[in-house]
Design a protein around this motif. Structure first.
Motif, PDB file in Angstrom:
ATOM      1  N   ARG A 279       0.812  -1.219   0.000  1.00 30.61           N
ATOM      2  CA  ARG A 279       0.000   0.000   0.000  1.00 30.61           C
ATOM      3  C   ARG A 279       0.844   1.268   0.000  1.00 30.61           C
ATOM      4  O   ARG A 279       0.377   2.314  -0.434  1.00 30.61           O
ATOM      5  CB  ARG A 279      -1.001  -0.025   1.152  1.00 30.61           C
ATOM      6  N   SER A 280       2.085   1.162   0.443  1.00 31.36           N
ATOM      7  CA  SER A 280       2.909   2.378   0.467  1.00 31.36           C
ATOM      8  C   SER A 280       3.248   2.843  -0.951  1.00 31.36           C
ATOM      9  O   SER A 280       3.638   3.980  -1.162  1.00 31.36           O
ATOM     10  CB  SER A 280       4.191   2.143   1.270  1.00 31.36           C
ATOM     11  N   LEU A 316      -5.575   0.675   0.994  1.00 30.32           N
ATOM     12  CA  LEU A 316      -5.303   1.917   1.719  1.00 30.32           C
ATOM     13  C   LEU A 316      -6.216   2.000   2.933  1.00 30.32           C
ATOM     14  O   LEU A 316      -7.376   1.581   2.877  1.00 30.32           O
ATOM     15  CB  LEU A 316      -5.585   3.128   0.821  1.00 30.32           C
ATOM     16  N   ASN A 319      -7.107   6.946   6.299  1.00 30.56           N
ATOM     17  CA  ASN A 319      -6.130   8.028   6.420  1.00 30.56           C
ATOM     18  C   ASN A 319      -5.229   8.124   5.184  1.00 30.56           C
ATOM     19  O   ASN A 319      -4.993   9.210   4.641  1.00 30.56           O
ATOM     20  CB  ASN A 319      -5.292   7.775   7.687  1.00 30.56           C
ATOM     21  N   ASP A 320      -4.727   6.953   4.728  1.00 31.67           N
ATOM     22  CA  ASP A 320      -3.911   6.923   3.493  1.00 31.67           C
ATOM     23  C   ASP A 320      -4.703   7.522   2.335  1.00 31.67           C
ATOM     24  O   ASP A 320      -4.168   8.264   1.511  1.00 31.67           O
ATOM     25  CB  ASP A 320      -3.579   5.477   3.053  1.00 31.67           C
ATOM     26  N   GLN A 323      -4.885  11.327   2.423  1.00 32.78           N
ATOM     27  CA  GLN A 323      -3.615  11.945   1.993  1.00 32.78           C
ATOM     28  C   GLN A 323      -3.490  11.901   0.476  1.00 32.78           C
ATOM     29  O   GLN A 323      -3.104  12.874  -0.163  1.00 32.78           O
ATOM     30  CB  GLN A 323      -2.419  11.182   2.604  1.00 32.78           C
TER      31      GLN A 323
END
Ligand code: PEP
Ligand code: MN
Length: 345
Positions: A279-280, A316, A319-320, A323
């Motif tokens: 996910r990053s 995600l 919160n992700d 952003q």
């Protein structure tokens, strides 16, 4: 166009001409200083060139008209198809769209929570799998009919559109009652009997490119749907397998998206979740995809990704997602295809 070998005899040329006429085409010989060329005319469709293997004297065959028809922009009057989902949601115009939701619907509460969150961020396109095509038969296979009901209730409550995957004829006919867009996943991109069925429905289809499919393969699959009469197709690039298979699950073929958009009239979106297991990497891929140019994105979002029953590592968190949305709003406007959000004032 059949190019003969240098020194091909009159008899060899004659045999090719007769062979062409036997299958209902006309032949026209053009004699050059060194070699002859035979032009094949006719209006009965594409000829499989293996038919000509039996003739000696042929050097090579060049196809002037294409094997497929309906998928190409040039055969659509140069006009892009706009897929209209109603409620002012149209794919293929000069805005982009964001489809989001969990990989799988896991319970009534989780899809309700996810839908509520996404809708509060202006998202109206809710994805969620209920019939899941998993690589392992022991992995979670989706909640099936029960899941479809949960998805329907959530979409209804928050006034969202549903995108959900059909894996066979049964799930297709079942989902027709619930979904606004029928997804056909990467693994079924070449399930031609299912594609034909999708050509005969009156709902839009979201077709994902198979992870080992060339663009030509994708075009052929699209032609199956188009030739059965359904022009409402959103195409989705979701990453293809490449030789770097240890670190990356697959790679998004951005150049292929560009070629597709030039050659075909159909809208194309990019799924930035399934290309990676991480996910990053999803926000960066999403920014790149938007900047490079496409008609929208699809991402997986989960209220608690570490507990997800499928595709958690790439999902995600809320919160992700928040952003990422800030960046995507900026980037999409910067590159001329502002993200269409539906925020209530
Ligand atoms: C999915 O969208 O959850 C999915 C299974 O995708 P793909 O067909 O691209 O693997
Ligand atoms: Mn998934």
């Amino acid at each position: 166009m059949i190019v003969m070998k240098i020194g091909a005899s009159k008899q060899e040329i004659l045999e090719v001409v007769q062979g062409i006429e036997q299958i209902g085409y006309q032949a026209k010989i053009s004699k050059g200083a060194q070699r002859s060329v035979i032009l094949v005319h006719g209006n009965i469709g594409y000829i499989d060139e293996s038919y000509f293997n039996k003739f000696s004297g042929i050097r090579n065959i060049i196809h002037i008209s294409k094997r497929l028809k309906l998928v190409y922009k040039e055969n659509n009057g140069g006009i892009d198809t706009i897929v209209d989902l109603g409620d002012n949601i149209r794919f293929g115009e000069n805005v982009s769209h964001l489809i989001a939701g969990p990989c799988s619907v896991e319970s009534g509460d989780m899809i309700m929570e996810t839908a509520g969150f996404l809708r509060s961020r202006g998202i109206k396109l809710l994805r969620g799998g209920v019939f899941k095509p998993r690589t392992s038969p022991y992995s979670f296979q989706g909640l099936g009919e029960k899941g479809a009901n949960y998805l329907y209730d959530a979409a209804k409550k928050y006034d969202m559109k549903i995108i959900s995957e059909a894996v066979d004829e049964y799930s297709l006919s079942f989902l027709l009652e619930f979904a606004d867009v029928i997804q056909i996943g990467a693994r079924n991109m070449q399930n031609y009997s299912l594609l034909k069925k999708c050509g005969a429905i009156n709902k839009p289809v979201l077709l994902k490119r198979g992870f080992t499919a060339t663009l030509e393969d994708l075009y052929a699959s699209l032609e199956y749907i188009l030739s059965e009469g359904n022009p409402n197709i959103i195409v989705c690039e979701r990453g293809i397998r490449v030789f770097e298979g240890t670190k990356q699950r697959s790679i998004i073929d951005l150049l292929g998206v560009k070629d597709f958009k030039e050659e075909s009239h159909l809208p194309m979106i990019i799924d930035t979740s399934h290309a990676t297991r991480d996910r990053s990497k999803v926000p960066g891929l999403s920014r790149a995809a938007m900047a490079f140019g496409c008609d929208g994105l699809m991402v997986e979002v989960h209220p608690d990704p570490d507990k997800a029953l499928s595709d958690g590592p790439q999902s995600l968190s809320f919160n992700d997602f928040d952003q990422m949305l800030i960046d995507l709003t900026k980037i999409s406007s910067m590159f001329g295809k502002p993200l269409k959000l539906f925020r209530e004032n």
